[in-house]
Design a protein around this motif. Structure first.
Motif, short mmCIF file in Angstrom:
data_model
loop_
_atom_site.label_atom_id
_atom_site.label_comp_id
_atom_site.label_asym_id
_atom_site.label_seq_id
_atom_site.Cartn_x
_atom_site.Cartn_y
_atom_site.Cartn_z
N ARG A 13 0.84 -1.19 0.00
CA ARG A 13 0.00 0.00 0.00
C ARG A 13 0.88 1.25 0.00
NH1 ARG A 13 -5.55 -0.75 -0.92
NH2 ARG A 13 -6.32 -2.52 0.30
N HIS A 14 0.44 2.28 -0.72
CA HIS A 14 1.20 3.52 -0.82
C HIS A 14 0.91 4.39 0.40
CE1 HIS A 14 2.00 7.58 -3.00
NE2 HIS A 14 3.05 7.18 -2.30
N ASP A 35 5.58 -4.02 5.31
CA ASP A 35 5.67 -4.11 3.84
C ASP A 35 4.89 -3.04 3.10
OD1 ASP A 35 7.37 -6.41 3.92
OD2 ASP A 35 5.62 -7.63 4.36
N ALA A 36 4.72 -1.87 3.71
CA ALA A 36 4.09 -0.76 3.01
C ALA A 36 5.10 -0.11 2.07
CB ALA A 36 3.57 0.27 4.00
N VAL A 37 4.61 0.60 1.07
CA VAL A 37 5.46 1.37 0.16
C VAL A 37 5.46 2.81 0.68
CG1 VAL A 37 5.81 2.17 -2.19
CG2 VAL A 37 4.88 -0.12 -1.78
N LEU A 75 -2.70 5.77 2.84
CA LEU A 75 -2.59 6.32 4.18
C LEU A 75 -1.65 7.51 4.14
CD1 LEU A 75 -2.85 6.21 7.32
CD2 LEU A 75 -1.01 4.51 7.30
N ILE A 76 -2.05 8.58 4.84
CA ILE A 76 -1.23 9.79 4.92
C ILE A 76 -0.88 10.04 6.40
CG2 ILE A 76 -1.14 12.29 4.55
CD1 ILE A 76 -3.29 11.80 2.31
N ILE A 77 0.41 10.18 6.67
CA ILE A 77 0.88 10.49 8.02
C ILE A 77 1.26 11.96 8.06
CG2 ILE A 77 2.49 9.89 9.86
CD1 ILE A 77 0.85 7.49 8.96
N VAL A 78 0.61 12.73 8.91
CA VAL A 78 0.90 14.16 9.03
C VAL A 78 1.81 14.32 10.26
CG1 VAL A 78 -0.07 16.47 9.16
CG2 VAL A 78 -1.40 14.61 8.13
N ALA A 79 3.09 14.59 10.03
CA ALA A 79 4.06 14.55 11.13
C ALA A 79 5.06 15.70 11.07
CB ALA A 79 4.80 13.22 11.12
#
Length: 214
Positions: A13-14, A35-37, A75-79
């Motif tokens: 998954r991207h 194993d995410a991209v 999925l988007i990580i806002v960090a």
């Protein structure tokens, strides 16, 4: 806001991580183990993120985030530590994307709990963002309670479940055996070996089931 606990498969998954600091690094390591991209977007990044990039384990875009960078993200990580950037990313996110807002969990729809693994056993703790430190404290206590032996024990349970399902025993008898092996006595590897041997010997298994049923 109350989050719903669940397990999710991120294989291939991207995932886009906006930010290049320590939080971004922690998220990246967790995602890569599953194993995410992973793509990190930040004009600067901590040394370990750069190292992962040089090893080809993730993609690092050395730039400021743009709305087009989020296209196709599962999925988007806002960090980041910039509230304006964080706000923009959340508003730019495609409707179908999941969002984890590291600085303010309630602004996203995904939370990362404190967790650890013992083989196929995963144990996580979350306070819905109320007290991350308490979640970490609870995780440490559970790590002591469920030591490395539980990884092998869960493997044992998996093997037994498959053998019992394939056996000649009826459902009630199968249920008795599956309940029996939940005893802490079966943390002992010798007892595990003996039980698996009995599963492969019809006579011993019938005797064991009759004893449990009595």
């Amino acid at each position: 806001m109350a989050f719903t606990p669940m397990m999710i498969d991120l294989y291939d998954r991207h995932v886009v991580i906006v930010g290049g600091g320590k939080v971004a690094l922690r998220r990246a390591k967790t995602l890569l183990k599953n194993d995410a991209v992973v793509t990190v977007i930040s004009p600067k990044a901590v040394e370990d993120i750069v190292y992962l990039w040089t090893k080809g384990q993730l993609l690092w875009k050395e730039k400021y985030i743009e709305s087009t960078d989020l296209k196709g993200a599962f999925l988007i990580i806002v960090a980041t530590n910039d509230p304006i950037v964080n706000y923009n990313v959340i508003n730019w996110a495609p409707e179908e994307s999941l969002i984890n807002a590291a600085a303010d969990v309630e602004k996203g729809n995904v939370a990362f709990p404190s967790f650890f693994r013992r083989g196929d056993l995963s144990i996580s703790v979350s306070t819905n963002g109320a007290s991350p430190q308490f979640a970490v404290k609870m995780k440490k206590e559970l790590e002591c309670l469920y030591n490395e032996d539980y990884g092998d024990y869960v493997d044992f349970l998996s093997v037994c479940r498959q053998l019992i399902k394939e056996s000649f025993l009826d459902r009630y008898q199968q249920k008795l055996l599956l309940k029996e092996i939940l005893s802490e006595e079966f943390l002992d590897r010798e007892r595990q070996r003996s039980f698996i041997e009995s599963l492969n010997k019809n006579g011993k298994m019938i005797e064991r089931v009759n004893q449990n049923d009595g």
